[in-house]
Scaffold this active site. Structure first.
Site, mmCIF file in Angstrom:
data_model
loop_
_atom_site.group_PDB
_atom_site.id
_atom_site.type_symbol
_atom_site.label_atom_id
_atom_site.label_comp_id
_atom_site.label_asym_id
_atom_site.label_seq_id
_atom_site.Cartn_x
_atom_site.Cartn_y
_atom_site.Cartn_z
ATOM 1 N N ASP A 8 81.241 16.301 -14.626
ATOM 2 C CA ASP A 8 80.573 16.892 -13.529
ATOM 3 C C ASP A 8 79.352 16.016 -13.143
ATOM 4 O O ASP A 8 78.895 15.224 -13.760
ATOM 5 C CB ASP A 8 80.111 18.362 -13.795
ATOM 6 C CG ASP A 8 79.502 19.225 -12.793
ATOM 7 O OD1 ASP A 8 80.002 19.125 -11.665
ATOM 8 O OD2 ASP A 8 78.277 19.411 -13.059
ATOM 9 N N ASP A 10 76.546 17.346 -10.378
ATOM 10 C CA ASP A 10 75.121 17.967 -10.326
ATOM 11 C C ASP A 10 74.897 18.903 -11.447
ATOM 12 O O ASP A 10 75.743 19.770 -11.997
ATOM 13 C CB ASP A 10 75.309 19.166 -9.048
ATOM 14 C CG ASP A 10 75.407 18.306 -7.830
ATOM 15 O OD1 ASP A 10 74.614 18.016 -6.839
ATOM 16 O OD2 ASP A 10 76.701 18.068 -7.366
ATOM 17 N N ASP A 166 78.013 21.267 -17.018
ATOM 18 C CA ASP A 166 76.854 22.355 -17.478
ATOM 19 C C ASP A 166 77.060 23.717 -16.935
ATOM 20 O O ASP A 166 76.224 24.524 -17.080
ATOM 21 C CB ASP A 166 75.580 21.777 -16.551
ATOM 22 C CG ASP A 166 75.797 22.063 -15.081
ATOM 23 O OD1 ASP A 166 76.661 21.819 -14.438
ATOM 24 O OD2 ASP A 166 74.650 22.631 -14.351
#
Length: 217
Positions: A8, A10, A166
């Protein structure tokens, strides 16, 4: 040893929250709406910029969301690198993976133009086999289509792939794609969210990802 690590963007590779918040607040201010503190955006981002606009201004109709998006992109395209930086240890991790011959890729819900720009500017020394952002005609994460696109570009058995993110969205994406998942605690969401999402592993520093690959895979 895994052969492909998909990240991922961001909250995983890059700490982008300040620039995202400023761009969204610029859009809100431009249309006369109230803004939000930076920390509030940690739970608004992650599902694409259109959903970000909806969360920032939940009473807005579709036409207003379209206008907010225009203002957001106008600002973000110029200022996406003002405060954005790789998290500590990320460059070292990417270097170590590259040295071991492990392919790296990106799967993000950020629109493609910004995704490509951030990777190009923040990680110019690394060769990503695929950099996939949100594109028209493809469902956003947690739909696994973005993972399948990467695997079409860089064919790899799913047992040899791990997805790193995250948030619960990332973990669900990995599960739907039938690849293993690693949740990172340094991003925008909590370890509790990652545990609830049943991440296969949770790490607190990028170096632990390499350790996990060496020890478990």
């Amino acid at each position: 040893m895994k052969k492909l690590v998909i990240f991922d963007l961001d909250g995983t590779l890059l700490n982008t929250i300040a620039d995202l918040a400023k761009a969204c607040n610029y859009a809100l201010e431009s249309m006369g709406f109230a803004t939000h503190p930076v920390q509030a955006y940690a739970y608004m981002v992650g599902n694409g910029v259109r959903n970000l606009m909806k969360r920032a201004q939940p009473d807005a109709d579709d036409e207003t969301i379209d206008q907010l998006l225009e203002y957001f992109k106008e600002y973000y395209n110029e200022h996406c690198l003002d405060n954005t930086k790789p998290y500590p240890g990320i460059n070292e991790l990417l270097s170590a993976l590259t040295e071991k011959g492990i392919a790296i890729a990106v799967a993000s819900n950020k629109y493609q133009e910004a995704t490509g720009k951030l990777i190009e500017k923040c990680f110019p020394e690394f060769n990503f086999v695929a950099v996939e952002g949100q594109q028209e005609g493809r469902h956003k994460k947690p739909d696994p289509s973005i993972i399948f696109t990467i695997l079409e570009k860089h064919p790899t058995p799913k047992r040899d792939v791990v997805y790193v993110g995250d948030s619960a969205v990332d973990i669900e994406t990995a599960k739907r794609a039938c690849v293993e998942s690693i949740g990172v605690s340094w991003g925008f969401r909590s370890q509790a969210e990652l545990r609830r999402a049943n991440a296969d592993y949770i790490v607190t520093h990028p170096s632990e990802i390499l350790e996990r690959l060496n020890d478990e895979y």
